[in-house]
Design an enzyme around this catalytic site. Structure first.
Site, short mmCIF file in Angstrom:
data_model
loop_
_atom_site.label_atom_id
_atom_site.label_comp_id
_atom_site.label_asym_id
_atom_site.label_seq_id
_atom_site.Cartn_x
_atom_site.Cartn_y
_atom_site.Cartn_z
N CYS A 30 35.50 28.96 93.61
CA CYS A 30 35.85 29.51 95.06
C CYS A 30 34.93 30.86 95.25
CB CYS A 30 37.29 29.75 95.44
SG CYS A 30 37.76 30.86 96.70
N VAL A 32 35.12 33.87 97.01
CA VAL A 32 36.23 34.90 97.69
C VAL A 32 35.91 35.29 99.02
CG1 VAL A 32 37.42 35.18 95.54
CG2 VAL A 32 35.88 36.93 96.55
N ASN A 58 41.11 40.19 91.45
CA ASN A 58 40.25 40.71 90.43
C ASN A 58 38.42 40.50 90.70
OD1 ASN A 58 39.83 41.54 87.45
ND2 ASN A 58 38.81 39.40 87.36
N SER A 105 39.09 50.71 90.01
CA SER A 105 38.15 51.21 88.81
C SER A 105 38.23 52.51 88.79
CB SER A 105 36.59 51.17 89.25
OG SER A 105 35.84 51.57 88.34
N TYR A 118 29.56 50.84 94.94
CA TYR A 118 30.63 50.33 94.34
C TYR A 118 31.87 51.50 94.14
CZ TYR A 118 32.91 48.79 89.78
OH TYR A 118 33.82 48.22 88.93
N ALA A 120 32.44 53.38 96.68
CA ALA A 120 33.09 53.38 97.82
C ALA A 120 34.14 52.12 97.84
CB ALA A 120 32.13 53.50 98.85
N SER A 121 33.78 51.10 97.47
CA SER A 121 34.44 50.03 97.66
C SER A 121 36.03 50.16 96.65
CB SER A 121 33.80 48.57 97.21
OG SER A 121 33.46 48.79 95.76
N LYS A 122 35.81 50.65 95.56
CA LYS A 122 36.72 50.94 94.80
C LYS A 122 37.76 52.00 95.23
CE LYS A 122 35.97 47.58 91.68
NZ LYS A 122 36.61 46.18 91.91
N THR A 155 32.69 43.90 79.58
CA THR A 155 32.51 42.50 80.07
C THR A 155 31.16 42.20 80.62
OG1 THR A 155 32.87 43.49 82.46
CG2 THR A 155 34.91 42.73 80.83
N1 LIG Z 1 33.66 45.96 83.23
C1 LIG Z 1 34.05 47.30 83.66
O1 LIG Z 1 33.50 48.23 83.21
C2 LIG Z 1 34.93 47.52 84.85
C3 LIG Z 1 35.37 48.86 84.85
C4 LIG Z 1 36.24 49.01 86.18
C5 LIG Z 1 36.74 47.95 86.99
N2 LIG Z 1 36.04 46.78 86.97
C6 LIG Z 1 36.50 45.49 87.63
O2 LIG Z 1 37.17 44.75 87.04
C7 LIG Z 1 36.93 43.62 87.76
C8 LIG Z 1 36.79 42.18 86.87
O3 LIG Z 1 35.56 42.70 86.46
P1 LIG Z 1 34.76 42.32 84.84
O4 LIG Z 1 34.61 43.54 84.29
O5 LIG Z 1 35.81 41.25 84.19
O6 LIG Z 1 33.49 41.71 85.38
P2 LIG Z 1 32.91 40.20 85.32
O7 LIG Z 1 31.59 40.09 85.88
O8 LIG Z 1 33.07 39.62 83.93
O9 LIG Z 1 33.99 39.59 86.25
C9 LIG Z 1 33.89 39.59 87.60
C10 LIG Z 1 34.21 38.11 88.02
O10 LIG Z 1 34.31 38.04 89.46
C11 LIG Z 1 33.64 36.75 89.88
N3 LIG Z 1 32.97 36.70 91.06
C12 LIG Z 1 32.12 37.57 91.62
N4 LIG Z 1 31.87 37.56 92.75
C13 LIG Z 1 32.91 36.49 93.20
C14 LIG Z 1 32.84 35.70 94.48
N5 LIG Z 1 32.21 36.23 95.76
N6 LIG Z 1 33.96 34.73 94.62
C15 LIG Z 1 34.48 34.59 93.55
N7 LIG Z 1 34.32 35.25 92.17
C16 LIG Z 1 33.49 36.04 92.14
C17 LIG Z 1 32.61 36.46 88.72
O11 LIG Z 1 32.10 35.18 88.88
C18 LIG Z 1 33.20 36.91 87.34
O12 LIG Z 1 33.73 36.01 86.83
C19 LIG Z 1 35.97 43.66 88.88
O13 LIG Z 1 36.52 44.00 90.07
C20 LIG Z 1 35.26 44.86 88.59
O14 LIG Z 1 34.95 45.74 89.41
C21 LIG Z 1 35.37 46.32 85.93
#
Ligand SMILES: NC(=O)c1ccc[n+]([C@@H]2O[C@H](COP(=O)([O-])OP(=O)(O)OC[C@H]3O[C@@H](n4cnc5c(N)ncnc54)[C@H](O)[C@@H]3O)[C@@H](O)[C@H]2O)c1
Length: 231
Positions: A30, A32, A58, A105, A118, A120-122, A155
């Site tokens: 999907c 999102v 997520n 984040s 990024y 701002a969104s968070k 990640t």
């Molecule tokens: N990795 C970091 O350093 C970090 C730090 C703080 C917060 N985050 C947040 O954690 C969350 C998970 O990210 P992550 O680090 O596991 O990265 P990631 O890239 O491994 O995972 C993000 C997932 O979101 C999915 N995705 C993106 N756009 C999408 C859409 N339109 N529809 C459906 N799925 C979609 C991607 O396919 C991916 O599987 C995110 O919200 C990210 O902003 C990550």
């Protein structure tokens, strides 16, 4: 599990199936940001499992070049996901209550010079979640809504820092971000899972902003008396 990446999703499902059995897991491909697809994913989940108890919004991207997309995925879809989740879980709508976790984040609490949209969104995720959590409490929805704010996590998202197609004009600062990663360290994803589970299990947490960092581990942002409100 819901993700637009069906290869990662199917792999993840296969590994969970070994542990829990295939009837207890489900993967739905999907996007999102597509309203119909998102609503359909909720509907199929409820059809399969009978009800919704826990929702984690997520999905996230780091894209300063296509910054509108960043707002769409990281903020608008989190808001939409929360509203659909509330429709299904709110005790006032005949739901049975539940928990929602919205992933923000550390960039949602501090400025991120090379990722302004990024960040701002968070920030938006935290403001929305704390507000809707207050409403859920006042309205006795029986749904707790919290945020998790990790620092750098190991990640694939971190790879976006090295891509011009993601960073746009801020690509020139990629080494500054890499220096920050070196200085702050990069978390193992398992610690984020641990924090998330503890927040799901903590019956008293609503509107909480959990921070996860290498220096202090799992801890909470203190906003004063309104940080945690009972449902
Ligand atoms: N990795 C970091 O350093 C970090 C730090 C703080 C917060 N985050 C947040 O954690 C969350 C998970 O990210 P992550 O680090 O596991 O990265 P990631 O890239 O491994 O995972 C993000 C997932 O979101 C999915 N995705 C993106 N756009 C999408 C859409 N339109 N529809 C459906 N799925 C979609 C991607 O396919 C991916 O599987 C995110 O919200 C990210 O902003 C990550």
């Amino acid at each position: 599990m819901v993700d637009q990446n069906h290869i990662a999703g199917e792999e993840c499902k296969a590994s969970l199936d070994e542990q829990f059995g295939s009837h207890r897991t489900m993967f739905i491909q999907c996007d999102v940001t597509d309203q119909e697809q998102l609503r359909d994913a909720f509907q199929r989940t409820v059809e399969h499992f009978g009800r919704l108890d826990i929702l984690v919004n997520n999905a996230g991207v780091n894209n300063e070049k296509d910054w509108e997309k960043t707002i769409e995925v990281n903020l608008i879809s989190v808001i939409r996901g929360t509203y659909i989740g509330l429709e299904l879980m709110n005790k006032k709508n005949g739901g049975q209550g539940g928990v929602i976790i919205n992933i923000s984040s550390l960039a949602g609490l501090t400025p991120a010079a090379y990722q302004p949209v990024y960040s701002a969104s968070k920030h938006g995720v935290i403001g929305f979640t704390r507000s809707i959590a207050a409403l859920a409490s006042i309205g006795n929805y029986g749904v707790r809504i919290n945020t998790v704010c990790p620092a750098f996590v190991d990640t694939p998202l971190l790879e976006s820092i090295e891509k011009e197609e993601n960073m746009g004009e801020f690509f020139q600062y990629k080494d500054n971000i890499k220096d920050m990663m070196k200085s702050f360290g990069v978390l193992d994803p398992s610690l984020i899972a641990k924090g998330m589970v503890s927040l799901i299990e903590d019956d008293g947490a609503n509107g909480a902003v959990m921070k996860i960092t290498t220096s202090r581990g799992i801890h909470f942002e203190e906003f004063g008396a309104h940080q945690k409100t009972k449902v």
